[in-house]
Design a protein around this motif. Structure first.
Motif, mmCIF file in Angstrom:
data_model
loop_
_atom_site.group_PDB
_atom_site.id
_atom_site.type_symbol
_atom_site.label_atom_id
_atom_site.label_comp_id
_atom_site.label_asym_id
_atom_site.label_seq_id
_atom_site.Cartn_x
_atom_site.Cartn_y
_atom_site.Cartn_z
ATOM 1 N N HIS A 1 -18.248 -9.465 -23.853
ATOM 2 C CA HIS A 1 -17.964 -8.382 -24.798
ATOM 3 C C HIS A 1 -16.479 -8.028 -24.749
ATOM 4 C CE1 HIS A 1 -22.227 -7.688 -25.461
ATOM 5 N NE2 HIS A 1 -22.377 -7.774 -24.147
ATOM 6 N N ALA A 2 -15.948 -7.543 -25.879
ATOM 7 C CA ALA A 2 -14.536 -7.174 -25.963
ATOM 8 C C ALA A 2 -14.307 -5.682 -25.732
ATOM 9 C CB ALA A 2 -13.968 -7.569 -27.328
ATOM 10 N N ASP A 3 -15.341 -4.869 -25.825
ATOM 11 C CA ASP A 3 -15.201 -3.420 -25.679
ATOM 12 C C ASP A 3 -16.439 -2.827 -25.038
ATOM 13 O OD1 ASP A 3 -12.640 -2.812 -26.846
ATOM 14 O OD2 ASP A 3 -13.491 -3.312 -28.798
ATOM 15 N N MET A 4 -16.266 -1.605 -24.532
ATOM 16 C CA MET A 4 -17.348 -0.799 -23.969
ATOM 17 C C MET A 4 -18.110 -1.538 -22.865
ATOM 18 S SD MET A 4 -18.705 1.317 -27.203
ATOM 19 C CE MET A 4 -17.615 1.472 -28.608
ATOM 20 N N VAL A 5 -17.367 -1.915 -21.842
ATOM 21 C CA VAL A 5 -17.926 -2.652 -20.708
ATOM 22 C C VAL A 5 -17.782 -1.801 -19.452
ATOM 23 C CG1 VAL A 5 -17.652 -4.690 -19.238
ATOM 24 C CG2 VAL A 5 -17.419 -4.893 -21.729
ATOM 25 N N GLY A 6 -18.838 -1.722 -18.671
ATOM 26 C CA GLY A 6 -18.806 -1.094 -17.358
ATOM 27 C C GLY A 6 -19.226 -2.119 -16.321
ATOM 28 N N ALA A 7 -18.630 -2.048 -15.140
ATOM 29 C CA ALA A 7 -18.952 -3.023 -14.093
ATOM 30 C C ALA A 7 -18.940 -2.363 -12.723
ATOM 31 C CB ALA A 7 -17.956 -4.170 -14.117
ATOM 32 N N ARG A 8 -19.895 -2.781 -11.895
ATOM 33 C CA ARG A 8 -19.886 -2.438 -10.469
ATOM 34 C C ARG A 8 -19.797 -3.759 -9.731
ATOM 35 N NH1 ARG A 8 -24.116 1.962 -8.838
ATOM 36 N NH2 ARG A 8 -22.698 2.048 -7.076
ATOM 37 N N ILE A 9 -18.667 -3.986 -9.142
ATOM 38 C CA ILE A 9 -18.361 -5.257 -8.484
ATOM 39 C C ILE A 9 -18.501 -5.038 -6.987
ATOM 40 C CG2 ILE A 9 -16.575 -7.006 -8.143
ATOM 41 C CD1 ILE A 9 -15.386 -5.803 -10.882
ATOM 42 N N ARG A 10 -19.373 -5.821 -6.364
ATOM 43 C CA ARG A 10 -19.631 -5.667 -4.923
ATOM 44 C C ARG A 10 -19.408 -6.975 -4.206
ATOM 45 N NH1 ARG A 10 -24.540 -2.988 -6.900
ATOM 46 N NH2 ARG A 10 -24.218 -0.745 -6.754
ATOM 47 N N GLY A 11 -18.888 -6.866 -3.017
ATOM 48 C CA GLY A 11 -18.671 -8.038 -2.185
ATOM 49 C C GLY A 11 -17.979 -7.612 -0.909
ATOM 50 N N PHE A 12 -17.084 -8.464 -0.448
ATOM 51 C CA PHE A 12 -16.367 -8.223 0.796
ATOM 52 C C PHE A 12 -14.904 -8.584 0.606
ATOM 53 C CE2 PHE A 12 -20.738 -9.148 1.729
ATOM 54 C CZ PHE A 12 -21.093 -8.143 2.615
ATOM 55 N N ILE A 13 -14.052 -7.949 1.404
ATOM 56 C CA ILE A 13 -12.633 -8.268 1.407
ATOM 57 C C ILE A 13 -12.228 -8.504 2.856
ATOM 58 C CG2 ILE A 13 -11.937 -5.825 1.489
ATOM 59 C CD1 ILE A 13 -9.550 -6.656 -0.339
ATOM 60 N N ASN A 14 -11.403 -9.516 3.062
ATOM 61 C CA ASN A 14 -10.988 -9.899 4.406
ATOM 62 C C ASN A 14 -9.559 -9.445 4.667
ATOM 63 O OD1 ASN A 14 -10.910 -11.061 6.936
ATOM 64 N ND2 ASN A 14 -10.445 -13.089 6.171
ATOM 65 N N PHE A 15 -9.413 -8.534 5.613
ATOM 66 C CA PHE A 15 -8.091 -8.147 6.111
ATOM 67 C C PHE A 15 -7.854 -9.015 7.340
ATOM 68 C CE2 PHE A 15 -9.623 -4.419 3.817
ATOM 69 C CZ PHE A 15 -8.546 -4.174 2.989
ATOM 70 N N ASP A 16 -6.893 -9.920 7.241
ATOM 71 C CA ASP A 16 -6.741 -10.947 8.277
ATOM 72 C C ASP A 16 -5.981 -10.501 9.522
ATOM 73 O OD1 ASP A 16 -4.174 -10.882 7.240
ATOM 74 O OD2 ASP A 16 -4.179 -12.958 6.551
ATOM 75 N N ARG A 17 -5.549 -9.257 9.535
ATOM 76 C CA ARG A 17 -4.912 -8.720 10.747
ATOM 77 C C ARG A 17 -4.965 -7.202 10.697
ATOM 78 N NH1 ARG A 17 0.132 -11.552 8.769
ATOM 79 N NH2 ARG A 17 0.681 -10.320 6.979
ATOM 80 N N PRO A 18 -4.942 -6.585 11.869
ATOM 81 C CA PRO A 18 -4.933 -5.124 11.890
ATOM 82 C C PRO A 18 -3.559 -4.602 11.469
ATOM 83 C CG PRO A 18 -4.807 -5.990 14.129
ATOM 84 C CD PRO A 18 -4.971 -7.166 13.206
ATOM 85 N N GLY A 19 -3.519 -3.330 11.122
ATOM 86 C CA GLY A 19 -2.253 -2.700 10.778
ATOM 87 C C GLY A 19 -2.357 -1.843 9.539
ATOM 88 N N ARG A 20 -1.203 -1.450 9.046
ATOM 89 C CA ARG A 20 -1.104 -0.574 7.870
ATOM 90 C C ARG A 20 -1.007 -1.435 6.615
ATOM 91 N NH1 ARG A 20 3.383 1.022 5.011
ATOM 92 N NH2 ARG A 20 3.187 2.957 3.846
ATOM 93 N N TRP A 21 -2.019 -1.361 5.790
ATOM 94 C CA TRP A 21 -2.065 -2.071 4.511
ATOM 95 C C TRP A 21 -1.934 -1.046 3.399
ATOM 96 C CZ3 TRP A 21 -3.588 -7.400 3.872
ATOM 97 C CH2 TRP A 21 -3.859 -8.067 5.070
ATOM 98 N N LEU A 22 -1.266 -1.421 2.319
ATOM 99 C CA LEU A 22 -1.235 -0.610 1.118
ATOM 100 C C LEU A 22 -2.024 -1.341 0.037
ATOM 101 C CD1 LEU A 22 2.508 0.528 0.946
ATOM 102 C CD2 LEU A 22 0.543 1.836 1.773
ATOM 103 N N MET A 23 -2.733 -0.582 -0.780
ATOM 104 C CA MET A 23 -3.475 -1.173 -1.890
ATOM 105 C C MET A 23 -3.227 -0.352 -3.141
ATOM 106 S SD MET A 23 -7.056 -2.469 -0.283
ATOM 107 C CE MET A 23 -7.207 -3.782 -1.488
#
Length: 140
Positions: free
Chosen positions: A37-59
């Protein structure tokens, strides 16, 4: 005719779409995400994200229209209303341990153009970059 991400979340889950390789979508009058569809779309995207090292990340996100990002159930980015292309405020995450974290992105596009991009800045990095495909995972 959604005007806020809360309305997408309240609507519940629809039919699941195919896995997304990454969150780097922009279209003029074209299809939004994988919806067909080109308009009026809603989405709930679920999964996982990998942070490959500890520390301060900005998103941050760039979106058109609203977006909400949760990591391990905590809202880290909330830009929930109708708007043209814009960047969210930066979210600071203090990642204690490298590894996979639950990711949920709620998004809607009302009309015209659409954008959904997720960026990060790694610890001791100086530039924001689109989160690469290798950092995403999902459970079928």
């Amino acid at each position: 005719k959604v005007r806020h991400v809360d309305e997408v979340e309240e609507a519940g889950d629809g039919e699941p779409g195919p896995p997304l390789p990454l969150l780097d979508f922009q279209s003029g009058a074209g299809t939004v995400l994988t919806s067909g569809h080109a308009d009026m779309v809603g989405a709930r995207i679920r999964g996982f994200i990998n942070f490959d090292r500890p520390g301060r990340w900005l998103m941050a996100t760039q979106s058109n229209d609203g977006v909400r990002v949760r990591i391990d159930g905590k809202i880290v980015i909330n830009d929930p209303d109708v708007h043209s292309d814009q960047f969210s405020m930066n979210a600071e995450l203090n990642i204690a341990a490298a590894g996979w974290y639950k990711l949920e992105v709620t998004y809607f596009e009302r009309r015209s153009t659409s954008t959904l991009q997720l960026y990060w800045q790694r610890p001791s990095g100086t530039e924001f970059e689109i989160v690469p495909a290798a950092a995403y995972g999902y459970a079928p």
